[in-house]
Design a protein around this motif. Structure first.
Motif, PDB file in Angstrom:
ATOM      1  N   GLU A  46      41.738  38.716  40.596  1.00  0.00           N
ATOM      2  CA  GLU A  46      41.257  37.589  39.785  1.00  0.00           C
ATOM      3  C   GLU A  46      41.403  36.250  40.508  1.00  0.00           C
ATOM      4  N   LEU A  47      42.089  36.280  41.664  1.00  0.00           N
ATOM      5  CA  LEU A  47      42.547  35.006  42.223  1.00  0.00           C
ATOM      6  C   LEU A  47      41.404  34.057  42.598  1.00  0.00           C
ATOM      7  N   ASP A  48      40.364  34.590  43.252  1.00  0.00           N
ATOM      8  CA  ASP A  48      39.261  33.703  43.663  1.00  0.00           C
ATOM      9  C   ASP A  48      38.676  33.012  42.447  1.00  0.00           C
ATOM     10  N   SER A  49      38.493  33.794  41.399  1.00  0.00           N
ATOM     11  CA  SER A  49      37.885  33.232  40.204  1.00  0.00           C
ATOM     12  C   SER A  49      38.829  32.222  39.543  1.00  0.00           C
ATOM     13  N   TYR A  54      40.420  26.534  38.523  1.00  0.00           N
ATOM     14  CA  TYR A  54      41.326  25.405  38.763  1.00  0.00           C
ATOM     15  C   TYR A  54      40.563  24.204  39.343  1.00  0.00           C
ATOM     16  N   LYS A  55      39.728  24.488  40.339  1.00  0.00           N
ATOM     17  CA  LYS A  55      39.005  23.380  40.991  1.00  0.00           C
ATOM     18  C   LYS A  55      38.021  22.732  40.023  1.00  0.00           C
ATOM     19  N   ARG A  56      37.411  23.557  39.182  1.00  0.00           N
ATOM     20  CA  ARG A  56      36.466  23.016  38.189  1.00  0.00           C
ATOM     21  C   ARG A  56      37.211  22.111  37.198  1.00  0.00           C
ATOM     22  N   LEU A  57      38.359  22.576  36.739  1.00  0.00           N
ATOM     23  CA  LEU A  57      39.157  21.751  35.811  1.00  0.00           C
ATOM     24  C   LEU A  57      39.614  20.479  36.506  1.00  0.00           C
ATOM     25  N   ALA A 222      55.488  25.758  46.502  1.00  0.00           N
ATOM     26  CA  ALA A 222      54.533  26.674  45.871  1.00  0.00           C
ATOM     27  C   ALA A 222      54.919  28.086  46.288  1.00  0.00           C
ATOM     28  N   GLY A 223      54.918  29.012  45.327  1.00  0.00           N
ATOM     29  CA  GLY A 223      55.358  30.382  45.609  1.00  0.00           C
ATOM     30  C   GLY A 223      56.709  30.666  44.953  1.00  0.00           C
ATOM     31  N   LYS A 224      57.361  29.600  44.461  1.00  0.00           N
ATOM     32  CA  LYS A 224      58.655  29.790  43.803  1.00  0.00           C
ATOM     33  C   LYS A 224      58.632  29.175  42.400  1.00  0.00           C
ATOM     34  N   VAL A 225      59.547  29.631  41.566  1.00  0.00           N
ATOM     35  CA  VAL A 225      59.743  29.026  40.242  1.00  0.00           C
ATOM     36  C   VAL A 225      61.224  28.655  40.123  1.00  0.00           C
ATOM     37  N   ALA A 226      61.546  27.852  39.120  1.00  0.00           N
ATOM     38  CA  ALA A 226      62.945  27.491  38.890  1.00  0.00           C
ATOM     39  C   ALA A 226      63.164  27.371  37.389  1.00  0.00           C
ATOM     40  N   TRP A 227      64.413  27.559  36.983  1.00  0.00           N
ATOM     41  CA  TRP A 227      64.721  27.502  35.557  1.00  0.00           C
ATOM     42  C   TRP A 227      66.057  26.817  35.344  1.00  0.00           C
ATOM     43  N   PRO A 439      46.936  25.277  45.387  1.00  0.00           N
ATOM     44  CA  PRO A 439      46.506  26.215  44.332  1.00  0.00           C
ATOM     45  C   PRO A 439      46.971  27.647  44.583  1.00  0.00           C
ATOM     46  N   GLU A 440      46.857  28.097  45.847  1.00  0.00           N
ATOM     47  CA  GLU A 440      47.379  29.426  46.185  1.00  0.00           C
ATOM     48  C   GLU A 440      48.534  29.188  47.132  1.00  0.00           C
ATOM     49  N   PRO A 441      49.751  29.555  46.862  1.00  0.00           N
ATOM     50  CA  PRO A 441      50.169  30.593  45.918  1.00  0.00           C
ATOM     51  C   PRO A 441      50.673  30.090  44.555  1.00  0.00           C
ATOM     52  N   ALA A 442      50.462  28.815  44.200  1.00  0.00           N
ATOM     53  CA  ALA A 442      51.039  28.351  42.919  1.00  0.00           C
ATOM     54  C   ALA A 442      50.449  29.122  41.728  1.00  0.00           C
ATOM     55  N   ILE A 443      49.122  29.332  41.751  1.00  0.00           N
ATOM     56  CA  ILE A 443      48.488  30.014  40.614  1.00  0.00           C
ATOM     57  C   ILE A 443      48.963  31.468  40.538  1.00  0.00           C
ATOM     58  N   ARG A 444      48.939  32.135  41.697  1.00  0.00           N
ATOM     59  CA  ARG A 444      49.385  33.541  41.738  1.00  0.00           C
ATOM     60  C   ARG A 444      50.813  33.667  41.191  1.00  0.00           C
TER      61      ARG A 444
END
Ligand SMILES: [Zn+2]
Ligand SMILES: [Zn+2]
Length: 459
Positions: A46-49, A54-57, A222-227, A439-444
């Motif tokens: 789904e990533l390309d789409s 994302y770019k459209r928004l 990008a590629g990581k999360v935190a909590w 956008p990639e890898p943040a979206i993924r």
């Protein structure tokens, strides 16, 4: 009653049994269908789409309360995925104002209800990222024409929500319960959550047992999360002060009570609240962001106005700071000889104020473990609280007062962050005209983290 006869297996039966047994052993011992790999593969497809979404928004941002096309796009995609969608959820106080809140519901049998929230609005900032998909949108506001940009990354939040919806629609056999996905307008003016809750978000639609959201974070790769559990974003209060003096000729200050001098003293004295009155181990902020006075150099005006933002984590600290502001402002005006009938007016603008966002500890730890399983321990960091604020906090206050959790999504190119650490180069932050998430890898990563969290809660 016929006794059940048992007999030894003959050779033919035995070999069939052995084959079956072998098959069972293979099935049970084979790594259970690698769920994470499966999720990776699905997101990859789904990533390309999603990046295109994302770019459209990003190229078509809309200001707070004007999210007409954005909300329609979110609603359309949720509907396409099979959610029951209701648009224009929310009620603003100003008559005639339309709320572009979107609610999508996906029912999948008995089980808990998880609500996932994205915000949708952009900011009056002229984009200077130089990206090929930079926004060139301009809008007319009361303050004149302005550039419009997704400078807080709400376009990234929407893309992750839509990606998560795609995953959960595909993986319906892996979860049970109800998924509620909402697109919230007007976060930047802290009006959207209140508008949606006030319009029956928890009564007209399934009542949530858990509420989740994420926010992008420029200082996390990008590629990581935190909590972070407990208070994670501060309360915010909008305080307006009208300093009323006595105007007159600039050459005859002795005949006046100069509100500019009085207000200037107030600006400095207000800075002693945090430094002298609040426990150094507690946190609070008092910022005077607006100081307006005067029309001409030789006129002492009647009034000056100050606009403040006040931040704190604890309700008692918040109350103490607000009380101190009133006391200091009244005291300075009195010391300057301002007559009591011209005492300063101090107003806390309730509609622009929000409580602190407190991540429910139990829910947050559960989400963190699910994210670690999905992303690997190295990609899930211990995050820090910030003095920024969010109307996401309000989702915890409306009955049934569900536990809430907002986690951080890394947004910036890791190479850029490394370089910044080595050279001291500046990393554009939220609300900056140069804020440019990768956008990639943040979206993924966002889709994987949020999907894993929801799957865990609805297992
Ligand atoms: Zn923002
Ligand atoms: Zn934001």
């Amino acid at each position: 009653m016929r006794k059940l006869q048992t007999r030894p297996l003959d050779d033919g039966c035995r070999s069939v049994a052995l084959v079956l047994l072998g098959f069972l052993v293979i099935c049970c011992c084979a790594p259970a269908l690698p769920a994470q790999e499966d999720l990776d593969r699905r997101i990859g497809k789904e990533l390309d789409s999603l990046v295109a979404t994302y770019k459209r928004l990003h190229q078509n941002p809309e200001l707070s309360t004007e999210e007409k096309e954005t909300s329609a796009a979110v609603a359309q995609e949720l509907r396409r995925l099979g959610l029951e969608v209701t648009e224009r959820v929310g009620r603003y106080e100003s008559p005639g104002a339309v709320s572009y809140g979107v609610v999508g519901v996906l029912r999948n049998g008995a089980g808990p209800t998880v609500l996932v929230r994205t915000d949708m609005d952009a900011l009056p900032v002229e984009e200077k990222t130089g990206l090929p998909y930079a926004s060139r949108v301009r809008a007319k506001t009361a303050e004149g024409e302005v550039g419009v940009m997704h400078a807080c990354g709400h376009d990234l939040h929407m893309t992750v929500l839509l990606g998560t919806a795609r995953m959960l629609a595909q993986l319906k056999q892996q979860w049970h319960g109800t998924l509620v996905m909402i697109g919230q307008p007007a976060e930047e003016r802290v009006g959207g959550a209140r508008a949606m809750l006030g319009d029956g978000l928890y009564t007209r639609f399934p009542r949530p047992d858990y509420v989740l959201a994420l926010h992008d974070a420029p200082l996390i790769p990008a590629g990581k999360v935190a909590w972070h559990e407990g208070p994670t974003l501060a309360s915010s209060d909008a305080v307006d002060i009208t300093v009323r003096g006595v105007g007159g000729h600039g050459a005859a200050p002795h005949m006046t009570k100069d509100p500019i001098v009085i207000a200037s003293e107030m600006v400095l004295a207000l800075q002693t609240i945090v430094s002298r009155e609040i426990d150094p181990l507690d946190s609070a902020v008092v910022t005077v962001g607006v100081f307006h006075a005067g029309t001409k150099r030789n006129i002492i005006p009647d009034d000056a106005t100050l606009q403040l933002t006040v931040r704190a984590f604890k309700p008692e600290t918040r109350e103490k700071v607000l009380a101190s502001i009133k006391r200091i402002v009244q005291g300075i005006a009195a010391a300057a000889g301002v007559p009591p009938e011209r005492a300063p007016l101090v107003r806390v603008n309730e509609r622009e104020s929000v409580p602190a966002t407190v991540n429910d500890p139990q829910l947050t730890r559960r989400v963190a473990v699910a994210m670690e399983r999905a992303l690997g321990k190295d990609n899930v960091l211990a995050g820090d609280p910030i003095m920024g604020s969010e109307d996401f906090s309000l989702y915890a206050f409306e009955d049934p007062q569900p536990p809430i959790c907002m986690f951080w999504l890394g947004a910036t190119d890791p190479a850029r962050l490394r370089e910044a650490r080595e050279t001291g180069a500046r990393v554009p932050g939220l609300h900056s005209s140069e804020f440019a998430p990768l956008p990639e890898p943040a979206i993924r990563t966002g889709v994987k983290a949020m999907t894993a969290a929801v799957l865990d809660l609805l297992r």
